[in-house]
Design an enzyme around this catalytic site. Structure first.
Site, mmCIF file in Angstrom:
data_model
loop_
_atom_site.group_PDB
_atom_site.id
_atom_site.type_symbol
_atom_site.label_atom_id
_atom_site.label_comp_id
_atom_site.label_asym_id
_atom_site.label_seq_id
_atom_site.Cartn_x
_atom_site.Cartn_y
_atom_site.Cartn_z
ATOM 1 C CE LYS B 173 -1.269 2.575 2.706
ATOM 2 N NZ LYS B 173 -0.915 3.797 3.481
ATOM 3 C CB THR B 184 2.343 6.246 4.857
ATOM 4 O OG1 THR B 184 2.482 7.086 5.957
ATOM 5 C CG2 THR B 184 1.238 5.250 5.264
#
Lengths: 397, 397
Positions: B173, B184
Site C-alpha cells: 500500500k 507511509t
C-alpha cells in the site's frame, strides 16, 4: 528603531523606478535602483549548482569592485539555463546600463527572474534601458520585479546612531521555488550608513540563516536567488565597525528588515491563503531548532492540512520526526494557534469548535516545545492550495 | 523468471484474507497473512524518529524470534503518536492474534496505517480478530491494507532453482507520505524458498536503496513504514546461501518484485494522473545518480509541470542543480519522453506538437545524461494535481 512609510529609495542618495518594457505582456517588468555615489555592497546567492548568468556576472563584479552603484532587474525571463549566449547577454545588460549611467560596468548589478531557459530578448532590454532615468517612482520598482507574486513587498525603518538618523529599506520578490538557502527570491536592501563592504557582508551573513533561509514555499531552490545590500554612506555618520554596539544595532536593524521581507515572501507564496509560522522552543541548539521548524513548515501534508483548516497535528509530529535532528521525541508538546493538541508526545483533547475558529485565521502559528534545552528556531511558509497547482501547471504556456 | 497471475498466498504454505472490521466506515480494513510454519523474516523500517507503536513491537519481535508466522494489519487508524497506550494496544494486538492462532506472540507481526494520533479502537480489533480464519481470499488482503490508494498493488513471480520452482509474491500500500527511506508504505513479500533470516535480510537490504527508497510522492516520511519479507522454505529446495549464483538469482527476483511494487506505489500516489520515471545516466557513481534522479522526481515544480503537460525542462535542470551532488552542470543533456530538450546544458528547439502528443501519456520518462561517468540511477514519482491537495486538505475530517 522606527518603522516608516518609506520605500527602497528612502535612504539618502538612492533613487529607483520601474516600467513595462515588454518582457511580460502587460505588467511592469523592468526596474532599477541607482545610488548617487558607489555604495558598499554585500550579497548572498543561490546554492543551486545551476546558477543563472546574471548572478554569475553580478557576483563576479561585487567581488572585483567591492562597490555597487546601480542595479537593473527584469522580470518575465530568468536568463537561466541559457548557455554561453545567456552569459553574453548578462554582460551586455551590465555594459549597456553602465554606458547609459556613465559609470564602470562592474559597478552595475544585474538580476533576472521569470521563465527558465528562454534567451533574453535583447531588443526589449534595449527598449527598457532607453527609458531609464534617474529619480523615478520607487514604488514602480517594487512592482517591476514581481513574477507570480500578488503583492509588492517593501519595508523601511530608521534608527538613531548618535546624532545621525540612518534609514534602511528593503524590497523583495518571492513566490514559487522558495526554499532553503535562497530560492527564486530577489531581495534588495538599501541603506545610507557609512559601513565597509566587508562589515556589511558580515552583518548580512549572520542574519541570512535566521531569516531568508528559514522560509519555504515548495522545496525547490532556484537558479536565480540573490540578496544584495547596498549602503552608500550618504548620512555621513560615524563608520560602523565590527564588534561595536553600533554594529549590533545595525545588525538588528538589518535582521528586522530581512525578517519582514522573508515573512512577506512566505505569506505571498504561490497560491497561499495562509501564513504558517513554526516556532521550535526549548531545543538543544538553534541549528536543530531551525531545521525542525523548517521541516514542519515545509511538509506538504502539514501545508495541505492547514489549507483545509484541519488540525492534523499528527503530521506535525511526523515532520518533527523526519527533520534529521537527533532529539528525543517522547516528551514533545505541540500547540496549534495557542491550543495544546499534544502534551508529552501524547494526544490531548481539544474543543473542536474553538479549534475551527482559530484555524480560520490567515496566519497560523505552530509551537513545538522539545523540553530539551533553551534554544529557539523559527521558520515561515504557507499552505498548499489548489491554486499552487494551477499556477505551476500552467506557468510556461 | 516468470510473472504469474498470483497473489500474496501463491507461495507454498501461505494463506491470507481481509475483511471489514470497522476501523473505516465501509471499506475492508483488517487483513492477515499466515504461514503454515514459522518463516524466515527480514525487515526494513521507517527512518522517522517518531516511530509508530506497531513498528516498535514488530521490529522487537523480529529481532528476538528471527522468525515470523503471521502478520495482522489494519487500515484506518495508524496507532502512531499514541504514547504508552498505543504501545500497550500494539502488544495486545500481537497477543490476541497469537492466542487466536495458537502460536507464540513474537511470531506475530503487527502493522497499522491511517490517521495518526487516534487510539486504536480495541473493540473493533477484537471484532476483526474474531473473524480471522486461516485460508481465505488473499485478494481481500490486498484491499484491506489500503488507505487513500485507488488500486490494489500485487505482483507474483516464479523462478527455477535446479528442479525446484520457487514462488515469490508481493503486496503493498502506498499513497501520500511516500518519500526517501520508507514512507507511509507497507509492503509484504512472501516466498517459499529455503533461506535463513540473515541471508534474507542481506537480499532485502541490498535491494531497498534502488527500489522503495527511490520513490517519492510528497516528500513526507511516515512513522509507520515497513517492508517485511517472509520465506517459509516450503518448496524444500536447497538452502540459498550468500555469495552463490542462487543468491544472485534470488536477489534479482526480489529486486524485480520490489521495483514493481515501488512503481505501482508511485503511479498511485495521492491524486496522481501520471507516473514519472527519471533516469540519470553516465553519472560518476550510482549514489549521486540516484540522489539526482530523486531530486528531479521530487520537485514540486517538475511535478506540477508534468500534471499540466508542460515541457518545462528548466525546472528539471534546476532540480538537478540542487540535488546536493557535486557534478559539473555545464554539459548535461535532458530528454523528455525521448525528445531532446537540452543538449550540453543549452536549450534546443523541439516540435511543440510532437511534444504535446507525448506529454499526454500516462507515464513520462525523463532522462538526464551527465556525461560524467558510467553509472545509472532511477527514481519514480507522480505528478502533483488538484486532487493531491483535495485529498490531503480533507483527510482527517
Amino acid at each position: 528603531m522606527k518603522i516608516i512609510d518609506g520605500n527602497i529609495a528612502s535612504p539618502l542618495g538612492f533613487s529607483a523606478d520601474g516600467l513595462h518594457a515588454g518582457f511580460k505582456k502587460r505588467k511592469k517588468d523592468f526596474g532599477w535602483i541607482v545610488s548617487e555615489v558607489p555604495a558598499s555592497v554585500a550579497g548572498v546567492y543561490t546554492t543551486n549548482k545551476v546558477i543563472a548568468a546574471p548572478l554569475i556576472v553580478t557576483r563576479e563584479s561585487v567581488t572585483k569592485a567591492q562597490k555597487m552603484q546601480a542595479l537593473v532587474v527584469n522580470s518575465g525571463v530568468a536568463n537561466s539555463c541559457t548557455g554561453l549566449q545567456g552569459m553574453e547577454d548578462a554582460y551586455t545588460m551590465q555594459k549597456w546600463t553602465a554606458t547609459k549611467l556613465k559609470i564602470a560596468p562592474e559597478l552595475v548589478g544585474v538580476a533576472s527572474t521569470g521563465v527558465i531557459g528562454d534567451l533574453m530578448p535583447m531588443d526589449t532590454l534595449q527598449k527598457g534601458l532607453s527609458k531609464l532615468v534617474v529619480n523615478g517612482n520607487s514604488d514602480d520598482f517594487a512592482q517591476a520585479i514581481l513574477t507570480t507574486d500578488t503583492k509588492v513587498k517593501t519595508v523601511a525603518v530608521t534608527e538613531q546612531f548618535g546624532r545621525d538618523e540612518v534609514t534602511m529599506a528593503g524590497v523583495a520578490k518571492g513566490s514559487g521555488m522558495i526554499h532553503p538557502n535562497m530560492a527564486t527570491m530577489l531581495a534588495f536592501i538599501t541603506c545610507d550608513a557609512v559601513i565597509s563592504s566587508e562589515t556589511l557582508q558580515l552583518a548580512l551573513s549572520q542574519n541570512v540563516e535566521t531569516t531568508f533561509n528559514q522560509i519555504t514555499v515548495d522545496g525547490d531552490t532556484s537558479t536565480n536567488d540573490m540578496v544584495l545590500v547596498l549602503s552608500n554612506g550618504c548620512t555621513l555618520n560615524q563608520e560602523i565597525l565590527p564588534n561595536t554596539p553600533e554594529f549590533d544595532k545595525f545588525s538588528a536593524m538589518l535582521h528586522f528588515v530581512m525578517q519582514e521581507l522573508a515573512k512577506k515572501i512566505a505569506k505571498d507564496g504561490e497560491g497561499a491563503t495562509k501564513l504558517i509560522e513554526v516556532e521550535v522552543i526549548n531545543a538543544p541548539n538553534s541549528l536543530d531548532a531551525r531545521m525542525m521548524a523548517k521541516s514542519v513548515v515545509g511538509s506538504s501534508l502539514v501545508k495541505t492540512a492547514i489549507f483545509g483548516e484541519d488540525p492534523n497535528w499528527g503530521r506535525i509530529l511526523a515532520a518533527v520526526g523526519y527533520a534529521g535532528v537527533n532529539v528525543p521525541v517522547d516528551n514533545i508538546d505541540i500547540y496549534l494557534a495557542d491550543i495544546p493538541v499534544m502534551l508529552a508526545s501524547s494526544p490531548v483533547g481539544f474543543d473542536e469548535e474553538d479549534m475551527q475558529d482559530v484555524m480560520q485565521a490567515d496566519a497560523i502559528t505552530i509551537v513545538v516545545d522539545l523540553h530539551a534545552g533553551d534554544s529557539v528556531g523559527r521558520a515561515w511558509g504557507c499552505d498548499l492550495s489548489y491554486d499552487y497547482v494551477k499556477i505551476n501547471a500552467l506557468y510556461r504556456t
